[in-house]
Design a protein around this motif. Structure first.
Motif, PDB file in Angstrom:
ATOM      1  N   LEU A   1       1.741  11.763  -6.634  1.00 51.69           N
ATOM      2  CA  LEU A   1       2.326  10.852  -7.626  1.00 51.69           C
ATOM      3  C   LEU A   1       1.299   9.803  -8.028  1.00 51.69           C
ATOM      4  CD1 LEU A   1       5.762  10.060  -5.902  1.00 51.69           C
ATOM      5  CD2 LEU A   1       5.372  11.676  -7.765  1.00 51.69           C
ATOM      6  N   SER A   2       1.493   9.216  -9.202  1.00 50.33           N
ATOM      7  CA  SER A   2       0.615   8.101  -9.593  1.00 50.33           C
ATOM      8  C   SER A   2       0.926   6.910  -8.690  1.00 50.33           C
ATOM      9  CB  SER A   2       0.885   7.716 -11.050  1.00 50.33           C
ATOM     10  OG  SER A   2       2.111   7.007 -11.128  1.00 50.33           O
ATOM     11  N   GLY A   3       0.021   5.915  -8.718  1.00 47.40           N
ATOM     12  CA  GLY A   3       0.214   4.729  -7.875  1.00 47.40           C
ATOM     13  C   GLY A   3       1.558   4.049  -8.124  1.00 47.40           C
ATOM     14  N   GLY A   4       1.901   3.901  -9.403  1.00 52.37           N
ATOM     15  CA  GLY A   4       3.156   3.237  -9.746  1.00 52.37           C
ATOM     16  C   GLY A   4       4.357   4.044  -9.276  1.00 52.37           C
TER      17      GLY A   4
ATOM     18  N   GLY B   1       0.810  -1.212   0.000  1.00 49.44           N
ATOM     19  CA  GLY B   1       0.000   0.000   0.000  1.00 49.44           C
ATOM     20  C   GLY B   1       0.844   1.262   0.000  1.00 49.44           C
ATOM     21  N   ARG B   2       2.132   1.106  -0.318  1.00 48.62           N
ATOM     22  CA  ARG B   2       2.993   2.275  -0.571  1.00 48.62           C
ATOM     23  C   ARG B   2       2.875   3.328   0.516  1.00 48.62           C
ATOM     24  NH1 ARG B   2      -0.711   1.850  -5.196  1.00 48.62           N
ATOM     25  NH2 ARG B   2       0.256   0.320  -6.543  1.00 48.62           N
ATOM     26  N   ARG B   3       3.181   2.974   1.724  1.00 45.99           N
ATOM     27  CA  ARG B   3       3.030   3.974   2.788  1.00 45.99           C
ATOM     28  C   ARG B   3       4.165   4.984   2.775  1.00 45.99           C
ATOM     29  NH1 ARG B   3       1.889  -0.345   6.372  1.00 45.99           N
ATOM     30  NH2 ARG B   3      -0.106  -1.147   5.699  1.00 45.99           N
ATOM     31  N   ILE B   4       4.106   5.845   1.762  1.00 45.66           N
ATOM     32  CA  ILE B   4       5.041   6.964   1.709  1.00 45.66           C
ATOM     33  C   ILE B   4       4.440   8.100   2.546  1.00 45.66           C
ATOM     34  CG2 ILE B   4       6.231   6.497  -0.466  1.00 45.66           C
ATOM     35  CD1 ILE B   4       3.504   8.562  -1.090  1.00 45.66           C
ATOM     36  N   PHE B   5       5.198   9.161   2.742  1.00 42.94           N
ATOM     37  CA  PHE B   5       4.656  10.324   3.459  1.00 42.94           C
ATOM     38  C   PHE B   5       4.037  11.251   2.410  1.00 42.94           C
ATOM     39  CE2 PHE B   5       8.333   8.835   5.954  1.00 42.94           C
ATOM     40  CZ  PHE B   5       7.654   8.471   7.110  1.00 42.94           C
ATOM     41  N   PRO B   6       2.696  11.297   2.318  1.00 38.62           N
ATOM     42  CA  PRO B   6       2.066  11.974   1.168  1.00 38.62           C
ATOM     43  C   PRO B   6       2.273  13.475   1.137  1.00 38.62           C
ATOM     44  CG  PRO B   6       0.401  11.190   2.731  1.00 38.62           C
ATOM     45  CD  PRO B   6       1.718  10.668   3.210  1.00 38.62           C
ATOM     46  N   SER B   7       2.435  14.107   2.308  1.00 36.55           N
ATOM     47  CA  SER B   7       2.537  15.568   2.286  1.00 36.55           C
ATOM     48  C   SER B   7       3.985  16.029   2.084  1.00 36.55           C
ATOM     49  CB  SER B   7       1.981  16.158   3.582  1.00 36.55           C
ATOM     50  OG  SER B   7       2.715  15.628   4.650  1.00 36.55           O
TER      51      SER B   7
ATOM     52  N   LEU C   1       1.500  -4.582  -6.719  1.00 32.12           N
ATOM     53  CA  LEU C   1       0.093  -4.228  -6.501  1.00 32.12           C
ATOM     54  C   LEU C   1      -0.325  -2.989  -7.297  1.00 32.12           C
ATOM     55  CD1 LEU C   1      -2.010  -5.530  -4.488  1.00 32.12           C
ATOM     56  CD2 LEU C   1      -1.636  -3.501  -3.090  1.00 32.12           C
ATOM     57  N   GLY C   2      -1.298  -3.173  -8.168  1.00 29.54           N
ATOM     58  CA  GLY C   2      -1.880  -2.044  -8.901  1.00 29.54           C
ATOM     59  C   GLY C   2      -1.011  -1.452  -9.997  1.00 29.54           C
ATOM     60  N   LEU C   3       0.056  -2.137 -10.383  1.00 33.08           N
ATOM     61  CA  LEU C   3       0.924  -1.554 -11.408  1.00 33.08           C
ATOM     62  C   LEU C   3       0.501  -1.966 -12.817  1.00 33.08           C
ATOM     63  CD1 LEU C   3       4.540  -1.981  -9.967  1.00 33.08           C
ATOM     64  CD2 LEU C   3       2.988  -0.051  -9.745  1.00 33.08           C
TER      65      LEU C   3
END
Ligand code: ATP
Length: 237
Positions: A133-136, A83-89, A161-163
């Protein structure tokens, strides 16, 4: 070498993993496949110290793995979560900075250069807020951030996942390069069983928190039970 011995773990009173035994030799890719809810993420979360071990042990180079998550990272074992837990902000660059917090300034800039070379799209998006960013692209940033701490062992949770197919191939090429060129040991948890087994030196099938089949990637690709249960619906690979 990472050795998981008679491992039980879960959440509170609910035991999810039962008596897991997995050996992860240095510089190998070890695949873990299984249906939704089989316990794959719980396995990675237990290795990385997020979920507590209730019985058994995990040894890294013969010693018990630290129980605190940040000490596991210091030991060189780094998880790239599902689920790509990056820091979105934060921007792409700021996310990479977070990933490299253990590095000295010179190590940091070398690693950032390497990550940007592996994932050129991150260079293009360098000052963009990560949440846009896009999901990928977020998936690549999550991997890039993981690589910033120069892991010896990389725990990958559903990297595909989701790519879309093109990105999918790119991400798997990067995984292969990390293994072949940088000697990284990789535990690869994947829903795309065919791709995972193609890439894995050895693999395990997890069902309801137990390992039910194990063997080399090639052996499992030819295994009739694996074929009927896991290889029919694979896409992309
Ligand atoms: P998926 O492929 O869907 O991600 P998975 O194989 O990774 O599934 P886990 O996420 O490890 O499976 O979940 C295994 C079991 O543990 C499931 O029954 C799930 O509901 C349960 N579980 C996961 N996280 C928690 C939690 N934080 N608290 C309680 N139960 C949890």
């Amino acid at each position: 070498m990472l050795e998981i011995k008679n491992l039980h773990s879960g959440y509170g009173k609910i035991e999810v993993l039962h008596n897991i035994n997995i050996t992860v030799p240095d510089c190998k890719i070890i695949g873990v496949i299984g249906r939704n809810g089989a316990g794959k993420s719980t396995l990675l979360n237990t290795i990385s110290g997020i979920v507590k071990i209730s019985q058994g042990e995990i040894l890294y180079n013969g010693e018990k793995i630290p129980s605190k998550a940040h000490k596991v990272v210091q030991a060189g074992i780094v998880q790239v979560p599902e689920g790509r837990r990056i820091f979105p902000s934060l921007t792409v660059n700021e996310n990479l900075i977070m990933g490299g917090y253990l590095a000295s300034p010179s190590e940091f800039s070398d690693r950032r250069e390497e990550v940007l070379e592996l994932f050129p799209i991150l260079k293009e998006r360098y000052n963009q807020q990560a949440g846009t960013l896009s999901g990928g692209e977020q998936q690549m940033l999550a991997m890039g951030r993981g690589l910033m701490s120069d892991p010896k062992v990389l725990l990958l949770d559903e990297p595909s996942l989701g790519l879309a197919p093109l990105l999918f191939r790119h991400v798997f090429e990067m995984i292969q390069r990390c293994n072949e060129e940088r000697g990284m040991t990789i535990i690869l948890v994947e829903q795309n069983a065919r791709m995972a087994l193609k890439m894995s030196d050895y693999a395990y099938v997890l069902e309801d928190g137990e390992i039910v089949i194990e063997g080399t990637g090639k052996e499992l690709l030819c295994n009739e039970n694996v074929q009927s249960a896991y290889l029919g619906a694979s896409v992309n690979g």
